[in-house]
Design a protein around this motif. Structure first.
Motif, mmCIF file in Angstrom:
data_model
loop_
_atom_site.group_PDB
_atom_site.id
_atom_site.type_symbol
_atom_site.label_atom_id
_atom_site.label_comp_id
_atom_site.label_asym_id
_atom_site.label_seq_id
_atom_site.Cartn_x
_atom_site.Cartn_y
_atom_site.Cartn_z
ATOM 1 N N TYR A 75 0.825 -1.193 0.000
ATOM 2 C CA TYR A 75 0.000 0.000 0.000
ATOM 3 C C TYR A 75 0.867 1.254 0.000
ATOM 4 N N GLU A 76 0.415 2.251 -0.705
ATOM 5 C CA GLU A 76 1.144 3.514 -0.722
ATOM 6 C C GLU A 76 0.854 4.297 0.557
ATOM 7 N N ARG A 77 1.897 4.848 1.143
ATOM 8 C CA ARG A 77 1.741 5.611 2.372
ATOM 9 C C ARG A 77 0.884 6.863 2.147
ATOM 10 N N ALA A 78 0.192 7.275 3.216
ATOM 11 C CA ALA A 78 -0.657 8.456 3.146
ATOM 12 C C ALA A 78 0.143 9.698 2.765
ATOM 13 N N ALA A 79 1.359 9.817 3.256
ATOM 14 C CA ALA A 79 2.181 10.981 2.931
ATOM 15 C C ALA A 79 2.455 11.057 1.438
ATOM 16 N N SER A 80 2.695 9.904 0.823
ATOM 17 C CA SER A 80 2.942 9.868 -0.613
ATOM 18 C C SER A 80 1.676 10.229 -1.385
ATOM 19 N N LEU A 81 0.527 9.726 -0.935
ATOM 20 C CA LEU A 81 -0.738 10.078 -1.580
ATOM 21 C C LEU A 81 -0.984 11.577 -1.502
ATOM 22 N N ASN A 82 -0.720 12.156 -0.335
ATOM 23 C CA ASN A 82 -0.874 13.604 -0.188
ATOM 24 C C ASN A 82 -0.020 14.356 -1.197
ATOM 25 N N ASP A 83 1.241 13.939 -1.313
ATOM 26 C CA ASP A 83 2.159 14.630 -2.226
ATOM 27 C C ASP A 83 1.648 14.567 -3.659
ATOM 28 N N ARG A 84 1.193 13.388 -4.074
ATOM 29 C CA ARG A 84 0.718 13.249 -5.455
ATOM 30 C C ARG A 84 -0.565 14.050 -5.683
ATOM 31 N N ALA A 85 -1.449 14.051 -4.690
ATOM 32 C CA ALA A 85 -2.702 14.791 -4.833
ATOM 33 C C ALA A 85 -2.449 16.291 -4.911
ATOM 34 N N LEU A 86 -1.593 16.791 -4.046
ATOM 35 C CA LEU A 86 -1.310 18.225 -4.034
ATOM 36 C C LEU A 86 -0.593 18.647 -5.320
ATOM 37 N N SER A 87 0.287 17.785 -5.819
ATOM 38 C CA SER A 87 0.957 18.081 -7.084
ATOM 39 C C SER A 87 -0.055 18.148 -8.221
ATOM 40 N N TRP A 88 -1.003 17.234 -8.211
ATOM 41 C CA TRP A 88 -2.043 17.218 -9.255
ATOM 42 C C TRP A 88 -2.919 18.463 -9.169
ATOM 43 N N ILE A 89 -3.268 18.851 -7.921
ATOM 44 C CA ILE A 89 -4.081 20.066 -7.726
ATOM 45 C C ILE A 89 -3.325 21.294 -8.221
ATOM 46 N N ASP A 90 -2.030 21.353 -7.910
ATOM 47 C CA ASP A 90 -1.219 22.500 -8.336
ATOM 48 C C ASP A 90 -1.121 22.599 -9.849
ATOM 49 N N ASP A 91 -1.259 21.481 -10.540
ATOM 50 C CA ASP A 91 -1.161 21.470 -12.003
ATOM 51 C C ASP A 91 -2.473 21.849 -12.687
ATOM 52 N N ARG A 92 -3.567 21.970 -11.904
ATOM 53 C CA ARG A 92 -4.841 22.353 -12.524
ATOM 54 C C ARG A 92 -4.765 23.804 -12.999
ATOM 55 N N PRO A 93 -5.373 24.099 -14.139
ATOM 56 C CA PRO A 93 -5.430 25.497 -14.596
ATOM 57 C C PRO A 93 -6.127 26.370 -13.563
ATOM 58 N N GLN A 94 -5.647 27.559 -13.371
ATOM 59 C CA GLN A 94 -6.202 28.480 -12.377
ATOM 60 C C GLN A 94 -7.698 28.681 -12.604
ATOM 61 N N GLY A 95 -8.474 28.525 -11.529
ATOM 62 C CA GLY A 95 -9.902 28.795 -11.613
ATOM 63 C C GLY A 95 -10.762 27.622 -12.035
ATOM 64 N N THR A 96 -10.161 26.458 -12.312
ATOM 65 C CA THR A 96 -10.956 25.300 -12.720
ATOM 66 C C THR A 96 -11.361 24.470 -11.496
#
Length: 299
Positions: free
Chosen positions: A1-22
């Motif tokens: 299983y992937e650690r929660a800390a790693s999931l957080n990092d990937r999720a936040l990176s994905w959120i940061d890559d979203r176009p502004q305002g979407t």
């Protein structure tokens, strides 16, 4: 299983890559509190003198799940401490996620739902893990909803009324002002928080690859629960007898609630069977289902 800390990092990176305002939607499936319990050593030390190796933790989890009758009291105690360590770890990681969303000025515009698909048995009813039996320890899970900052939404408070997991999706759409599809069978839990309704009258559950309803339950809002498992039917007042001990089983005592819940559960079973024959039903091996499961991390 992937650690929660790693999931957080990937999720936040994905959120940061979203176009502004979407708009965006993220589901983080923390598996750390799922057996085997292998919390980082620093968290194990909060509950144990010495951390347990991954190999020993996995061996203990297998024993508890598959041969619980061989577990000693000392082993159950150790398992509880390992579980507590995982809970502490996930708690910290969830706090980190909230802080990071706050730093990004996203938290006030986001509806957050924190819950679980099931609980874990740690010796209760002589079982470990989450067997296909609907004891309260398995079906009563945390549910915290943090709606976006909006004066039209209810103020934060604890709600005692019965809510179901299938209510979560409509709660999210309600919280962000999106129309809820008519096909959904759940209802927004914010209705209970607003005081529009007191509780969901019944909650149902079933398990099995073909959902044959040999293992199923219905729980009424007042706490009476009818449960069907491989070894028979059980009826409990989960408010007065929350431990659901064998002596508290009222099935066969001729109570009116038994007749009512039996009919209610049978009606639900029939409705689910009918739904599976309509255009709404999707076969388990359908390619779309397989892709959805893979997208969610299941292989």
């Amino acid at each position: 299983y992937e650690r929660a800390a790693s999931l957080n990092d990937r999720a936040l990176s994905w959120i940061d890559d979203r176009p502004q305002g979407t708009d965006w939607f993220v589901w983080l499936h923390y598996m750390d509190v799922h057996h085997p319990y292998e919390a980082p050593a620093a968290y194990q030390r909060q509950y144990l003198d010495d951390p347990v190796s991954i190999r020993r933790a996995r061996r203990l989890a297998r024993l508890a799940t598959h041969h619980p009758e061989e577990m000693t009291d000392e082993q159950w105690t150790l398992l509880e401490k390992l579980y507590d360590a995982e809970c502490a770890y996930v708690d910290d990681q969830f706090e980190t996620l909230m802080a990071e969303l706050q730093n990004r000025a996203a938290l006030e515009e986001t509806v957050v739902a924190f819950t679980a698909d099931h609980g874990e048995l740690l010796g209760e009813h002589g079982r470990g893990g989450h067997p296909p039996e609907f004891w309260e320890d398995v079906i009563r899970v945390p549910l915290l909803i943090r709606p976006p900052a909006n004066e039209s939404l209810p103020a934060p408070k604890s709600v005692s009324g019965q809510v179901r997991l299938l209510d979560i999706a409509p709660t999210i759409t309600d919280g962000v002002g999106v129309e809820t599809p008519e096909e959904w069978t759940g209802a927004s839990a914010l209705d209970i928080a607003r005081g529009d309704v007191e509780s969901r009258e019944h909650a149902f559950g079933a398990v099995g690859r073909e959902i044959d309803y040999r293992r199923t339950f219905v729980r009424r809002a007042d706490g009476w629960k009818l449960m069907r498992i491989d070894r028979g039917e059980l009826l409990f007042d989960t408010i007065d007898t929350p431990d659901e001990a064998t002596a508290a089983n009222r099935f066969g005592d001729g109570l009116a609630v038994e007749t009512e819940l039996t009919a209610t559960l049978d009606d639900h079973r029939d409705q689910m069977a009918a739904d599976r024959t309509t255009d709404r039903a999707v076969e388990e091996d359908h390619e779309k289902v397989k892709q959805h499961l893979e997208d969610l991390g299941y292989k």
